[in-house]
Scaffold this motif. Structure first.
Motif, PDB file in Angstrom:
ATOM      1  N   VAL A 120       0.834  -1.200   0.000  1.00  0.00           N
ATOM      2  CA  VAL A 120       0.000   0.000   0.000  1.00  0.00           C
ATOM      3  C   VAL A 120       0.871   1.252   0.000  1.00  0.00           C
ATOM      4  N   ALA A 121       1.912   1.279   0.811  1.00  0.00           N
ATOM      5  CA  ALA A 121       2.793   2.446   0.872  1.00  0.00           C
ATOM      6  C   ALA A 121       3.487   2.681  -0.470  1.00  0.00           C
ATOM      7  N   ARG A 122       3.948   1.595  -1.113  1.00  0.00           N
ATOM      8  CA  ARG A 122       4.607   1.735  -2.418  1.00  0.00           C
ATOM      9  C   ARG A 122       3.634   2.277  -3.453  1.00  0.00           C
ATOM     10  N   VAL A 123       2.417   1.759  -3.467  1.00  0.00           N
ATOM     11  CA  VAL A 123       1.412   2.204  -4.441  1.00  0.00           C
ATOM     12  C   VAL A 123       0.980   3.638  -4.148  1.00  0.00           C
ATOM     13  N   TYR A 124       0.901   4.020  -2.879  1.00  0.00           N
ATOM     14  CA  TYR A 124       0.566   5.408  -2.560  1.00  0.00           C
ATOM     15  C   TYR A 124       1.649   6.346  -3.086  1.00  0.00           C
ATOM     16  N   GLU A 125       2.913   5.989  -2.933  1.00  0.00           N
ATOM     17  CA  GLU A 125       4.003   6.805  -3.481  1.00  0.00           C
ATOM     18  C   GLU A 125       3.874   6.919  -4.992  1.00  0.00           C
ATOM     19  N   GLU A 126       3.513   5.809  -5.641  1.00  0.00           N
ATOM     20  CA  GLU A 126       3.289   5.814  -7.091  1.00  0.00           C
ATOM     21  C   GLU A 126       2.140   6.756  -7.445  1.00  0.00           C
ATOM     22  N   TYR A 127       1.060   6.691  -6.676  1.00  0.00           N
ATOM     23  CA  TYR A 127      -0.117   7.552  -6.884  1.00  0.00           C
ATOM     24  C   TYR A 127       0.285   9.032  -6.834  1.00  0.00           C
TER      25      TYR A 127
END
Length: 143
Positions: free
Chosen positions: A105-112
């Motif tokens: 989730v943290a990695r995808v939030y950074e991507e977002y």
């Protein structure tokens, strides 16, 4: 509210960790409200990029003021992000299982954030007839 197909066994919704589970513990500066609060654009982006995971808020855990729970019932993976009721610069993280859900989730939030925080209107839904059924594809904006 979770759809019936999204609901998982009560063991993932109860107190965790369970006997024999030794979760990995860490801290994060990413607020749980950033990923599962009122930003529906972030929730949609994360939901599409972290398939099979669900979240719920727990305001009555024994060890924290507020807890974000993440789980994937297919892999019995789970994560908890705890707010202690005082500081908002660091949150306690516990995660267990084959998937490190908070890390995902943290990695995808950074991507977002990196792709410009795309709104729901930037996602595309495509309906594809597939013989006797119909398949759905969702395109997610990426960098």
């Amino acid at each position: 509210m979770l759809m019936r197909a999204q609901q998982v066994g009560a063991e993932l919704r109860g107190d965790i960790p369970h006997a024999g589970q030794e979760p990995e513990r860490s801290t994060t500066s990413l607020s749980p409200w950033a990923v599962a609060g009122s930003d529906l654009d972030a929730q949609m982006y994360i939901g599409l990029r972290v398939p099979g995971a669900w979240h719920m808020w727990d305001t009555e855990p024994d060890t924290a003021h507020t807890r974000l729970r993440l789980a994937d019932g297919r892999t019995d993976s789970w994560a908890c992000v705890d707010y202690d009721g005082q500081q908002t610069s660091a949150f306690a993280v516990s995660q267990y299982g084959a998937r490190k859900l908070w890390d995902e989730v943290a990695r995808v939030y950074e991507e977002y954030v990196a792709v410009g925080r795309p709104g729901v209107d930037r996602h595309r839904l495509r309906i594809i007839p597939d013989g006797r059924s119909t398949r759905l594809e969702v395109s997610v904006p990426t960098a």
